[in-house]
Design a protein around this motif. Structure first.
Motif, PDB file in Angstrom:
ATOM      1  N   LEU A 125       0.847  -1.195   0.000  1.00  0.00           N
ATOM      2  CA  LEU A 125       0.000   0.000   0.000  1.00  0.00           C
ATOM      3  C   LEU A 125       0.878   1.239   0.000  1.00  0.00           C
ATOM      4  N   GLY A 126       0.681   2.116  -1.008  1.00  0.00           N
ATOM      5  CA  GLY A 126       1.476   3.330  -1.122  1.00  0.00           C
ATOM      6  C   GLY A 126       2.330   3.285  -2.374  1.00  0.00           C
ATOM      7  N   LEU A 183       0.193 -11.409   2.148  1.00  0.00           N
ATOM      8  CA  LEU A 183       0.894 -10.398   2.941  1.00  0.00           C
ATOM      9  C   LEU A 183       0.459  -9.010   2.487  1.00  0.00           C
ATOM     10  N   ILE A 184       0.087  -8.165   3.435  1.00  0.00           N
ATOM     11  CA  ILE A 184      -0.216  -6.757   3.135  1.00  0.00           C
ATOM     12  C   ILE A 184       0.806  -5.900   3.887  1.00  0.00           C
ATOM     13  N   ILE A 185       1.513  -5.045   3.141  1.00  0.00           N
ATOM     14  CA  ILE A 185       2.486  -4.143   3.764  1.00  0.00           C
ATOM     15  C   ILE A 185       1.979  -2.716   3.595  1.00  0.00           C
ATOM     16  N   ASN A 186       1.786  -2.020   4.703  1.00  0.00           N
ATOM     17  CA  ASN A 186       1.348  -0.620   4.622  1.00  0.00           C
ATOM     18  C   ASN A 186       2.567   0.290   4.594  1.00  0.00           C
ATOM     19  N   ALA A 187       2.796   0.898   3.422  1.00  0.00           N
ATOM     20  CA  ALA A 187       3.911   1.838   3.289  1.00  0.00           C
ATOM     21  C   ALA A 187       3.386   3.227   2.954  1.00  0.00           C
ATOM     22  N   THR A 188       2.099   3.477   3.265  1.00  0.00           N
ATOM     23  CA  THR A 188       1.588   4.843   3.121  1.00  0.00           C
ATOM     24  C   THR A 188       1.926   5.599   4.404  1.00  0.00           C
ATOM     25  N   SER A 189       1.805   6.919   4.326  1.00  0.00           N
ATOM     26  CA  SER A 189       2.009   7.701   5.548  1.00  0.00           C
ATOM     27  C   SER A 189       0.664   8.018   6.195  1.00  0.00           C
ATOM     28  N   ALA A 190      -0.386   7.257   5.832  1.00  0.00           N
ATOM     29  CA  ALA A 190      -1.733   7.504   6.364  1.00  0.00           C
ATOM     30  C   ALA A 190      -1.769   7.445   7.898  1.00  0.00           C
ATOM     31  N   SER A 191      -0.977   6.536   8.486  1.00  0.00           N
ATOM     32  CA  SER A 191      -0.981   6.389   9.957  1.00  0.00           C
ATOM     33  C   SER A 191      -0.602   7.684  10.651  1.00  0.00           C
ATOM     34  N   LEU A 192       0.260   8.487  10.007  1.00  0.00           N
ATOM     35  CA  LEU A 192       0.697   9.746  10.611  1.00  0.00           C
ATOM     36  C   LEU A 192      -0.494  10.650  10.889  1.00  0.00           C
ATOM     37  N   ALA A 193      -1.528  10.533  10.019  1.00  0.00           N
ATOM     38  CA  ALA A 193      -2.731  11.346  10.192  1.00  0.00           C
ATOM     39  C   ALA A 193      -3.806  10.539  10.924  1.00  0.00           C
ATOM     40  N   GLY A 194      -3.415   9.405  11.498  1.00  0.00           N
ATOM     41  CA  GLY A 194      -4.383   8.556  12.205  1.00  0.00           C
ATOM     42  C   GLY A 194      -5.369   7.900  11.253  1.00  0.00           C
ATOM     43  N   GLU A 195      -4.978   7.800   9.963  1.00  0.00           N
ATOM     44  CA  GLU A 195      -5.900   7.249   8.969  1.00  0.00           C
ATOM     45  C   GLU A 195      -5.467   5.871   8.488  1.00  0.00           C
ATOM     46  N   LYS A 208      -4.478 -16.472   8.149  1.00  0.00           N
ATOM     47  CA  LYS A 208      -3.507 -16.779   7.094  1.00  0.00           C
ATOM     48  C   LYS A 208      -2.728 -15.544   6.639  1.00  0.00           C
ATOM     49  N   THR A 209      -3.438 -14.433   6.452  1.00  0.00           N
ATOM     50  CA  THR A 209      -2.776 -13.243   5.919  1.00  0.00           C
ATOM     51  C   THR A 209      -1.929 -12.557   6.994  1.00  0.00           C
ATOM     52  N   VAL A 210      -0.705 -12.170   6.605  1.00  0.00           N
ATOM     53  CA  VAL A 210       0.189 -11.422   7.498  1.00  0.00           C
ATOM     54  C   VAL A 210       0.069  -9.939   7.154  1.00  0.00           C
ATOM     55  N   CYS A 211      -0.001  -9.088   8.162  1.00  0.00           N
ATOM     56  CA  CYS A 211      -0.087  -7.636   7.936  1.00  0.00           C
ATOM     57  C   CYS A 211       1.101  -6.933   8.590  1.00  0.00           C
ATOM     58  N   TYR A 212       1.733  -6.050   7.824  1.00  0.00           N
ATOM     59  CA  TYR A 212       2.949  -5.372   8.286  1.00  0.00           C
ATOM     60  C   TYR A 212       2.801  -3.881   8.046  1.00  0.00           C
ATOM     61  N   ASP A 213       2.942  -3.075   9.090  1.00  0.00           N
ATOM     62  CA  ASP A 213       2.933  -1.614   8.926  1.00  0.00           C
ATOM     63  C   ASP A 213       4.362  -1.115   9.067  1.00  0.00           C
ATOM     64  N   MET A 214       4.857  -0.388   8.079  1.00  0.00           N
ATOM     65  CA  MET A 214       6.223   0.144   8.190  1.00  0.00           C
ATOM     66  C   MET A 214       6.324   1.196   9.296  1.00  0.00           C
ATOM     67  N   MET A 215       5.180   1.759   9.694  1.00  0.00           N
ATOM     68  CA  MET A 215       5.180   2.711  10.808  1.00  0.00           C
ATOM     69  C   MET A 215       5.107   1.946  12.134  1.00  0.00           C
TER      70      MET A 215
END
Ligand code: ATR
Length: 274
Positions: A125-126, A183-195, A208-215
């Motif tokens: 994502l991103g 696998l879903i990797i969140n590489a957006t900066s959405a978390s910075l805005a609490g989104e 089964k699905t692994v979720c990874y936030d770079m933040m």
């Protein structure tokens, strides 16, 4: 004493000095590692000044692209990433730029979390600098597919075109995706805005699905909370990637690979304390 710094602006809250001092203690390496606040309009003078004495530096927001343009030579992975997070003064006095972010992410996923990427369906994502930096190392793991989904679809399409020679990479909008992935990797900066990027819960196959936030943060990020609510098999934040990209930089500079386990435990303790 051998001198190292991390450049950034702002830089006050950087965890890199703590991480590298812990690595140095653990491996018995004699070095000093500090923060260096570079002026927003004068990174290159600041870096050149430091390297009159200094041996190596990390580079963080907002200077990674400028560092890319400053160096005398680039490693192939830094060239692909279009950004530099690790600077090293070589024996001939020239400055080399590398990028350890993608290697850090892959190592955190595969070694620390035990998630194999080969043959897997990956959703990224991103489509900003954070994504560009990890595409090559992720594709090198031979996933079955790698979809880049972004709010601005054209940016995802551009990246997919640029990296198409390295593997099965495609672009998408967020709302087009419904089928579960591994696998879903969140590489957006959405978390910075609490989104949270607006993606369907059906992308997660429970258990089964692994979720990874770079933040990462003291509290779980909105993406990590969303992943837990939908029973992701593993929910991981970016603190491990931070430690691993640092370990890779330390290895480049000192030729010794530190054990990130105890350092990550200490980072986690400090984060919990706030
Ligand atoms: P970085 O270097 O951290 O990748 P960036 O280059 O500014 O930072 O990229 C930020 C990414 O987060 C982009 O993919 C951005 O989407 P757009 O390309 O459409 O701008 C994404 N992003 C930021 N805020 C977002 C939000 N609230 N929801 C979804 N995506 C968001």
């Amino acid at each position: 004493m051998d001198q190292y710094v991390v450049f950034g602006n702002p830089i006050g809250h950087s965890k890199s000095p703590l991480i590298h001092r812990l690595f140095a203690d653990q491996t018995g390496q004699q070095l000093e590692y500090n923060t260096l606040l570079a002026p927003l309009d004068d990174f290159s003078m600041c870096a050149q000044g430091f390297f009159k004495q200094g041996l190596g530096a990390n580079v963080t927001v907002p200077f990674k692209e400028e560092a890319y343009r400053l160096v005398d030579s680039l490693t192939p992975r830094a060239k692909r990433a279009g950004a530099v997070n690790t600077l090293s003064k070589l024996a001939d006095g020239s400055l080399q730029g590398d990028n350890t972010d993608g290697a850090g992410l892959v190592r955190d996923l595969t070694v620390n979390a035990g998630v194999q990427l080969s043959g897997k369906r990956i959703l990224l994502l991103g489509a900003g600098g954070a994504v560009r930096g990890v595409l090559e190392p992720l594709l090198a793991q031979n996933p079955a597919s790698l979809v880049i989904a972004n709010r601005t679809v054209e940016k995802a399409e551009q990246l997919a075109r640029e990296f198409a020679d390295l593997g099965p990479v495609a672009a998408s909008g967020f709302s087009w995706l419904q089928e579960p992935v591994d696998l879903i990797i969140n590489a957006t900066s959405a978390s910075l805005a609490g989104e949270l990027p607006p993606i369907a819960a059906s992308l997660i196959e429970p258990g089964k699905t692994v979720c990874y936030d770079m933040m990462y943060g003291k509290e779980p990020t909105p993406f990590c909370r969303w992943a837990s609510e939908h029973q992701a098999a593993k929910v991981l934040d970016g603190l491990g990637m931070l430690a691993e990209q640092a370990a890779e930089a330390f290895f480049i500079w000192r030729g010794v690979r530190p054990d990130t386990g105890p350092v990550l435990d200490e980072l986690r303790r400090q984060l919990a304390r706030g």
